[in-house]
Design an enzyme around this catalytic site. Structure first.
Site, mmCIF file in Angstrom:
data_model
loop_
_atom_site.group_PDB
_atom_site.id
_atom_site.type_symbol
_atom_site.label_atom_id
_atom_site.label_comp_id
_atom_site.label_asym_id
_atom_site.label_seq_id
_atom_site.Cartn_x
_atom_site.Cartn_y
_atom_site.Cartn_z
ATOM 1 N N GLU A 47 0.865 -1.188 0.000
ATOM 2 C CA GLU A 47 0.000 0.000 0.000
ATOM 3 C C GLU A 47 0.898 1.234 0.000
ATOM 4 O O GLU A 47 1.801 1.359 0.845
ATOM 5 C CB GLU A 47 -0.935 0.056 1.206
ATOM 6 C CG GLU A 47 -1.877 1.268 1.081
ATOM 7 C CD GLU A 47 -2.811 1.502 2.263
ATOM 8 O OE1 GLU A 47 -2.619 0.866 3.325
ATOM 9 O OE2 GLU A 47 -3.705 2.349 2.128
ATOM 10 N N ASP B 123 9.283 8.166 -0.164
ATOM 11 C CA ASP B 123 8.437 8.675 -1.245
ATOM 12 C C ASP B 123 8.080 7.495 -2.149
ATOM 13 O O ASP B 123 8.974 6.857 -2.728
ATOM 14 C CB ASP B 123 9.216 9.745 -2.023
ATOM 15 C CG ASP B 123 8.364 10.404 -3.106
ATOM 16 O OD1 ASP B 123 7.445 9.750 -3.630
ATOM 17 O OD2 ASP B 123 8.633 11.578 -3.422
ATOM 18 N N ASP C 151 -3.098 12.076 -2.033
ATOM 19 C CA ASP C 151 -3.293 13.528 -1.891
ATOM 20 C C ASP C 151 -3.558 14.147 -3.263
ATOM 21 O O ASP C 151 -2.761 13.964 -4.194
ATOM 22 C CB ASP C 151 -2.041 14.171 -1.281
ATOM 23 C CG ASP C 151 -1.899 13.830 0.193
ATOM 24 O OD1 ASP C 151 -2.933 13.630 0.855
ATOM 25 O OD2 ASP C 151 -0.752 13.758 0.676
ATOM 26 N N ASP D 176 -11.938 10.118 -3.582
ATOM 27 C CA ASP D 176 -13.220 10.830 -3.624
ATOM 28 C C ASP D 176 -13.096 12.108 -4.451
ATOM 29 O O ASP D 176 -14.000 12.939 -4.424
ATOM 30 C CB ASP D 176 -13.713 11.154 -2.199
ATOM 31 C CG ASP D 176 -12.713 11.956 -1.396
ATOM 32 O OD1 ASP D 176 -11.578 12.168 -1.876
ATOM 33 O OD2 ASP D 176 -13.059 12.387 -0.278
ATOM 34 N N THR E 14 -10.498 2.479 4.391
ATOM 35 C CA THR E 14 -9.471 3.345 4.971
ATOM 36 C C THR E 14 -10.122 4.474 5.753
ATOM 37 O O THR E 14 -11.326 4.716 5.653
ATOM 38 C CB THR E 14 -8.588 3.982 3.865
ATOM 39 O OG1 THR E 14 -9.339 5.000 3.203
ATOM 40 C CG2 THR E 14 -8.091 2.961 2.865
ATOM 41 N N PHE F 76 -9.758 7.660 5.247
ATOM 42 C CA PHE F 76 -10.312 8.686 4.356
ATOM 43 C C PHE F 76 -11.607 8.222 3.709
ATOM 44 O O PHE F 76 -12.498 9.028 3.456
ATOM 45 C CB PHE F 76 -9.277 9.116 3.299
ATOM 46 C CG PHE F 76 -8.475 10.308 3.737
ATOM 47 C CD1 PHE F 76 -7.551 10.207 4.765
ATOM 48 C CD2 PHE F 76 -8.667 11.542 3.138
ATOM 49 C CE1 PHE F 76 -6.827 11.312 5.187
ATOM 50 C CE2 PHE F 76 -7.953 12.654 3.556
ATOM 51 C CZ PHE F 76 -7.025 12.538 4.576
HETATM 52 C C1 LIG Z 1 -5.144 11.631 1.870
HETATM 53 S S1 LIG Z 1 -4.086 10.601 2.773
HETATM 54 C C2 LIG Z 1 -4.854 8.988 2.611
HETATM 55 C C3 LIG Z 1 -4.385 8.016 3.654
HETATM 56 C C4 LIG Z 1 -5.007 6.622 3.546
HETATM 57 N N1 LIG Z 1 -4.625 5.974 2.304
HETATM 58 C C5 LIG Z 1 -6.510 6.696 3.648
HETATM 59 O O1 LIG Z 1 -7.186 6.458 2.642
HETATM 60 O O2 LIG Z 1 -6.985 6.964 4.752
HETATM 61 C C6 LIG Z 1 -2.682 10.442 1.667
HETATM 62 C C7 LIG Z 1 -1.504 9.802 2.343
HETATM 63 O O3 LIG Z 1 -0.481 9.625 1.370
HETATM 64 C C8 LIG Z 1 0.758 10.036 1.938
HETATM 65 N N2 LIG Z 1 1.627 10.423 0.817
HETATM 66 C C9 LIG Z 1 1.555 11.550 0.081
HETATM 67 N N3 LIG Z 1 2.482 11.551 -0.896
HETATM 68 C C10 LIG Z 1 3.163 10.376 -0.763
HETATM 69 C C11 LIG Z 1 4.257 9.807 -1.459
HETATM 70 N N4 LIG Z 1 4.835 10.437 -2.497
HETATM 71 N N5 LIG Z 1 4.717 8.602 -1.054
HETATM 72 C C12 LIG Z 1 4.149 7.957 -0.005
HETATM 73 N N6 LIG Z 1 3.107 8.465 0.700
HETATM 74 C C13 LIG Z 1 2.613 9.659 0.321
HETATM 75 C C14 LIG Z 1 0.377 11.170 2.862
HETATM 76 O O4 LIG Z 1 1.357 11.435 3.846
HETATM 77 C C15 LIG Z 1 -0.922 10.646 3.455
HETATM 78 O O5 LIG Z 1 -0.708 9.838 4.580
#
Ligand SMILES: C[S@@+](CC[C@H](N)C(=O)[O-])C[C@H]1O[C@@H](n2cnc3c(N)ncnc32)[C@H](O)[C@@H]1O
Length: 229
Positions: free
Chosen positions: A40, A92, A115, A151, A187, A189
């Site tokens: 994931e 990342d 994001d 979403d 999840t 979100f």
């Molecule tokens: C909007 S949150 C969604 C979290 C989870 N997947 C959910 O649905 O509840 C996006 C997550 O992706 C992480 N994230 C953003 N850019 C990323 C990247 N380049 N590599 C890994 N994680 C990343 C953020 O820190 C955040 O925890």
């Protein structure tokens, strides 16, 4: 306000995969077994990983998250439940998928609610690019699945366009654009979206062996150079 308690680092260490990361990693080395592996990317507070690992103890789950605080938060949830089939890297996902995941080694990849980076000048920070999708296609076994949800309708259109343009991915029938979740929410979100009545878009793609290998090519999962077709 409820404060989440994080366990001491020593108790979280078994869950953390720390840099420098090998290029590529060895899953048997990471997990100590040869069970199938699912990744994931962007796991946030880790609800999907915790629930999946509990439900499927014979599957190894590897989470990649860019923020250390979520890596430690999720490791605490795993340690409390004494789960042994999850490992977490702070990295990342764009770089990690490209450089550290062995090719054709994954049964599935999950990206839920990446994001959206709303402002146009921030779009370059988005996880989904053609390069990221190509790295995911490289990492999947033939028949492996790429699960997406968001979403944000505009970003969903971008994500599915990128996947559709990748010749080694094929949409699973009726999976693109559907809003049915296998459980009520996967999840954190997704739960928030449901509470607000916001529709969730989801899709699933399968890794395919794109073309028949030319004479002399022993790996049918790779696309030969255009000159060889
Ligand atoms: C909007 S949150 C969604 C979290 C989870 N997947 C959910 O649905 O509840 C996006 C997550 O992706 C992480 N994230 C953003 N850019 C990323 C990247 N380049 N590599 C890994 N994680 C990343 C953020 O820190 C955040 O925890």
């Amino acid at each position: 306000m409820r404060r989440s308690k994080r366990l001491p680092l020593e108790q979280l260490t078994p869950y953390l995969v720390e840099p420098p990361f090998p290029e590529p990693l060895s899953w048997p080395h990471v997990f100590g077994n040869d069970h199938p592996v699912e990744i994931e990317v962007g796991f946030g507070k880790g609800l999907f990983l915790v629930n999946s690992a509990l439900q499927q103890p014979e599957v190894n789950y590897f989470g990649i998250e860019i923020l250390r605080k979520y890596q430690l938060f999720t490791a605490t949830r795993l340690a409390i439940r004494q789960l042994t089939n999850v490992r977490l890297a702070k990295a990342d996902g764009r770089q990690f998928m490209k450089s550290h995941v062995p090719p054709r080694s994954l049964r599935a990849i999950h990206v839920y609610f990446p994001d959206p980076w709303w402002k146009k000048r921030h779009h370059k920070r988005r996880l989904f690019t053609a390069e990221f999708v190509a790295a995911c296609a490289d990492a999947l076994q033939v028949g492996g699945e790429f699960h997406l949800a968001t979403d944000v309708a505009d970003y969903f259109a971008v994500m599915t366009a990128l996947c559709s343009a990748q010749p080694r991915l094929a949409p699973k029938p009726t999976s693109v654009g559907g809003d049915a979740s296998p459980v009520s929410f996967l999840t954190n979100f997704e739960r928030k979206a449901q509470l607000r009545g916001i529709p969730v878009h989801r899709a699933c793609y399968t890794k395919v062996a794109s073309v028949l290998p030319p004479t002399g090519c022993t790996d049918p999962t790779e696309v030969p150079p255009a000159s060889a077709i």
